[in-house]
Design an enzyme around this catalytic site. Structure first.
Site, mmCIF file in Angstrom:
data_model
loop_
_atom_site.group_PDB
_atom_site.id
_atom_site.type_symbol
_atom_site.label_atom_id
_atom_site.label_comp_id
_atom_site.label_asym_id
_atom_site.label_seq_id
_atom_site.Cartn_x
_atom_site.Cartn_y
_atom_site.Cartn_z
ATOM 1 N N HIS A 191 0.810 -1.228 0.000
ATOM 2 C CA HIS A 191 0.000 0.000 0.000
ATOM 3 C C HIS A 191 0.835 1.266 0.000
ATOM 4 O O HIS A 191 0.416 2.287 -0.527
ATOM 5 C CB HIS A 191 -1.059 -0.067 1.092
ATOM 6 C CG HIS A 191 -2.096 -1.077 0.716
ATOM 7 N ND1 HIS A 191 -2.102 -2.348 1.216
ATOM 8 C CD2 HIS A 191 -3.075 -1.023 -0.209
ATOM 9 C CE1 HIS A 191 -3.077 -3.031 0.630
ATOM 10 N NE2 HIS A 191 -3.677 -2.250 -0.228
ATOM 11 N N GLU A 433 -10.898 -11.547 -5.615
ATOM 12 C CA GLU A 433 -9.496 -11.482 -5.168
ATOM 13 C C GLU A 433 -9.014 -12.804 -4.581
ATOM 14 O O GLU A 433 -7.885 -12.886 -4.106
ATOM 15 C CB GLU A 433 -9.344 -10.393 -4.097
ATOM 16 C CG GLU A 433 -9.813 -9.031 -4.541
ATOM 17 C CD GLU A 433 -9.527 -7.955 -3.523
ATOM 18 O OE1 GLU A 433 -8.506 -7.277 -3.649
ATOM 19 O OE2 GLU A 433 -10.340 -7.795 -2.585
ATOM 20 N N ASP A 457 -4.332 -8.833 -5.007
ATOM 21 C CA ASP A 457 -4.555 -9.891 -4.026
ATOM 22 C C ASP A 457 -4.730 -11.256 -4.679
ATOM 23 O O ASP A 457 -4.243 -12.257 -4.172
ATOM 24 C CB ASP A 457 -5.786 -9.563 -3.170
ATOM 25 C CG ASP A 457 -5.425 -8.613 -2.040
ATOM 26 O OD1 ASP A 457 -4.407 -8.884 -1.360
ATOM 27 O OD2 ASP A 457 -6.125 -7.612 -1.846
ATOM 28 N N CYS A 504 -9.061 -4.017 -11.586
ATOM 29 C CA CYS A 504 -8.552 -2.803 -10.933
ATOM 30 C C CYS A 504 -7.230 -3.027 -10.194
ATOM 31 O O CYS A 504 -6.797 -2.169 -9.440
ATOM 32 C CB CYS A 504 -9.598 -2.231 -9.990
ATOM 33 S SG CYS A 504 -10.003 -3.321 -8.630
HETATM 34 C C1 PEP Z 1 -6.303 -5.647 -5.563
HETATM 35 O O1 PEP Z 1 -6.140 -6.432 -4.627
HETATM 36 O O2 PEP Z 1 -5.993 -5.897 -6.748
HETATM 37 C C2 PEP Z 1 -6.876 -4.309 -5.334
HETATM 38 C C3 PEP Z 1 -7.135 -3.520 -6.343
HETATM 39 O O3 PEP Z 1 -7.102 -3.916 -4.040
HETATM 40 P P1 PEP Z 1 -5.935 -3.445 -3.041
HETATM 41 O O4 PEP Z 1 -4.702 -3.232 -3.854
HETATM 42 O O5 PEP Z 1 -6.400 -2.207 -2.359
HETATM 43 O O6 PEP Z 1 -5.845 -4.619 -2.111
HETATM 44 MG MG MG Z 2 -7.155 -6.133 -2.752
#
Ligand code: PEP
Ligand code: MG
Length: 580
Positions: A191, A433, A457, A504
């Site tokens: 993150h 995910e 994920d 995404c």
């Molecule tokens: C993902 O897991 O691909 C996602 C878009 O969510 P995050 O990166 O916030 O876990």
């Molecule tokens: Mg995620």
């Protein structure tokens, strides 16, 4: 020259003087002092040594009394270092001869000291690096005292070097003069990396021990395009990078022209490009970079505020700002994805052994129903402001999805009883995910309004690789044949039954995978706003049958390396000048 390879977060080149951010959140400036001030700096140094020794002695005595001699011994070593006349003389000599501040001299000399330990073959001595770092930090705390400098007060552009940055520190970079970042830890989809990407300047992470190899004031080049950092480059390297930085700027300007052009392929297939946002004001930024709306609003970043958990009203205001910022474009609000590396761990008395497999995301929300309901109420109240849909993260079973959806209806009923108007037919979707959700995609399609694939994920759980761990980052790749096949199957099922499917994860913003994703039938991609122009440029250069051929071929390989090489070759044919 000291060159290291890491993981790039945003492409580009940054050149600047190093500022080292200590864990204690202050920076060491490379400050020259006037001759008249040298004595002041030396006195400051004297005092810092005396205060540090006093601190450590107190700590050692306390430990000795409460836990015994063994525990106190490590601090006795610290006292030994602090009393080492040679060390003190080298620091004083640097202040005198090079006319620099005491803090700068402490940082430089202590870092040389750390380097010496790093080169030792005895693992016990290598362990001492942490102690040396601890001593350095203590000395700096006393040297800088109350005038500790923070990033907000930088006067000239710098490159920031740190072992790690917390999400809060990363979020604060926007208002500073930092032009590039290099971190020892982290992986591409951690993150901190995601926040660095939304900040938009060159960054390289996962550099293991870079922060101990540089001193404040060293010249550092961040070559994020080639995943490199260079400390103290020689003159010809520096020249070469200055030229590259100019070329990169030119390329960015060319990409700016993409903003107003549609994301349609050569055979006129419209591809929807959404932005991923962490803060409400970014909805408008995404629009300015040519996005059709927001495909992922990571609402858990609301927890970055100093006041902690956001109230229903504060959330309502933020959601409203994002929806209005998107100016009629779709805004996909993801409910809190807390847990794992985001916020809840640091507040726990006892950390989870396996946070990535622990109480995170929708599981956390369903176990903290009051908090979850507050969020749903805020989203529902804001839903009348525009085009909004809602989705849950990390769904792993149908029961879980149903329970989350029921909670939405509960919140809706409560609001209606209070006379508050909401959008009753708000689309409710899931993030795909987990491998379990991918395998059960057919069943899910009967109950969800839309699917958004979170590859960050999904890849972590399919390949059993922690997405935030730089030690295994070489195993983490969207190119794995198993990942490609699962993506193909999910898109195929969704398309067959007419459920909207978008992607995404960070993969959506990597031009390397654009042709593959289009080729398997993906028509909606959501990514960091900074990546939109380049992905759009590529979309405008291809036709759907061409991408289908590329996807079919990519799916024939047995190994991730073959896949990556093939996709890179195909992408380079179309974007010969862009760094892929
Ligand atoms: C993902 O897991 O691909 C996602 C878009 O969510 P995050 O990166 O916030 O876990
Ligand atoms: Mg995620």
């Amino acid at each position: 020259m000291n060159i290291l390879r890491g993981i790039a977060v945003t492409p580009g080149v940054a050149i600047g003087e190093a500022v080292i951010l200590e864990a204690a959140e202050y920076r060491i400036p490379h400050r020259m002092v006037a001759s008249a001030e040298i004595e002041v700096e030396l006195a400051r140094l004297q005092e810092a040594f005396a205060d540090s020794i006093e601190d450590v002695e107190k700590q050692a005595n306390w430990l000795n009394a409460h836990l015994g001699r063994d525990a106190a011994q490590v601090f006795e070593w610290h006292i030994g270092v602090l009393r080492d006349a040679q060390l003190r003389t080298s620091i004083e000599k640097m202040v005198r001869e090079q006319q620099v501040s005491a803090a700068h001299a402490v940082s430089t000399v202590m870092r040389n000291y750390q380097r010496r330990f790093m080169q030792m073959s005895d693992p016990l001595l290598v362990e001492r690096i942490r102690d040396v770092q601890d001593i350095e930090r203590r000395l700096l705390r006393h040297t800088l005292g109350e005038d500790r400098e923070d990033l907000a007060h930088l006067k000239s552009p710098v490159v920031l070097i740190a072992h790690d940055l917390t999400p809060t520190q990363t979020a604060q970079l926007t208002a500073t003069k930092v032009v590039g970042v290099a971190l020892d830890v982290g992986a591409a989809t951690s993150h901190t990396a995601i926040l660095l990407r939304s900040w938009g300047r060159p960054g390289v992470i996962g550099l293991t021990d870079f922060s101990t190899r540089v001193s404040a004031g060293d010249t550092v080049v961040i070559d994020a395009t080639n995943q490199l950092v260079i400390a103290n480059p020689n003159e010809s390297t520096l020249e070469e990078y200055r030229a590259r930085a100019i070329r990169f700027d030119r390329l960015s300007h060319e990409l700016d022209e993409m903003t107003t052009l549609p994301a349609t392929t050569r055979d006129d297939e419209k591809i929807v490009l959404y932005s991923n946002i962490e803060f409400p004001r970014e909805a408008a930024v995404g629009g300015a970079r040519g996005a059709d709306g927001v495909g992922l609003y990571r609402t858990e970043f609301l927890f970055l505020r100093p006041e902690g958990a956001p109230s229903e009203q504060a959330q309502y205001e933020s959601y409203k700002e994002a929806i209005r910022g998107a100016k009629g474009g779709m805004v996909t609000i993801r409910t809190f994805d807390l847990g794992a590396d985001k916020y809840t761990q640091e507040r726990r008395y006892e950390q989870e052994r396996n946070p990535m497999l622990g109480l995170r995301s929708i599981r956390y929300s369903l176990q903290n129903l009051d908090m979850f309901k507050d969020q749903l109420r805020a989203i529902l109240r804001a839903s009348v402001e525009g085009n909004v849909r809602l989705m849950f993260p990390l769904i792993s079973s149908l029961m879980e999805f149903r329970q989350a959806k029921m909670t939405v209806y509960d919140a809706m009923e409560d609001l209606e009883e209070e006379g508050i108007v909401v959008k009753k037919d708000i689309p409710i979707g899931m993030m795909l995910e987990t491998p379990a959700a991918a395998i059960q995609i057919k069943e899910f399609c009967r109950e969800v309004s839309f699917v958004s694939i979170g590859t960050n994920d999904l890849i972590q759980y399919m390949l059993a690789v922690d997405r935030g761990n730089e030690r295994v980052s070489q195993f983490y790749t969207p190119s794995h044949p198993a990942v490609l096949r699962v993506l193909r199957d999910v898109v195929r099922t969704c398309t067959k039954v007419g459920v909207g499917c978008s992607l995404c994860g960070e993969m959506a913003g990597q031009p390397l995978y654009t042709m593959f994703l289009l080729g398997i039938g993906m028509r909606e991609l959501s990514m960091a706003p900074a990546n939109i122009p380049e992905v759009k440029k590529l979309i405008r250069l291809v036709s759907i049958p061409q991408t289908q051929r590329v996807a079919r071929r990519a799916l024939t390989f047995d190994t991730e390396r073959q896949v990556t090489n093939y996709l890179r070759d195909e992408t380079r044919k179309l974007l010969p000048d862009d760094p892929i």
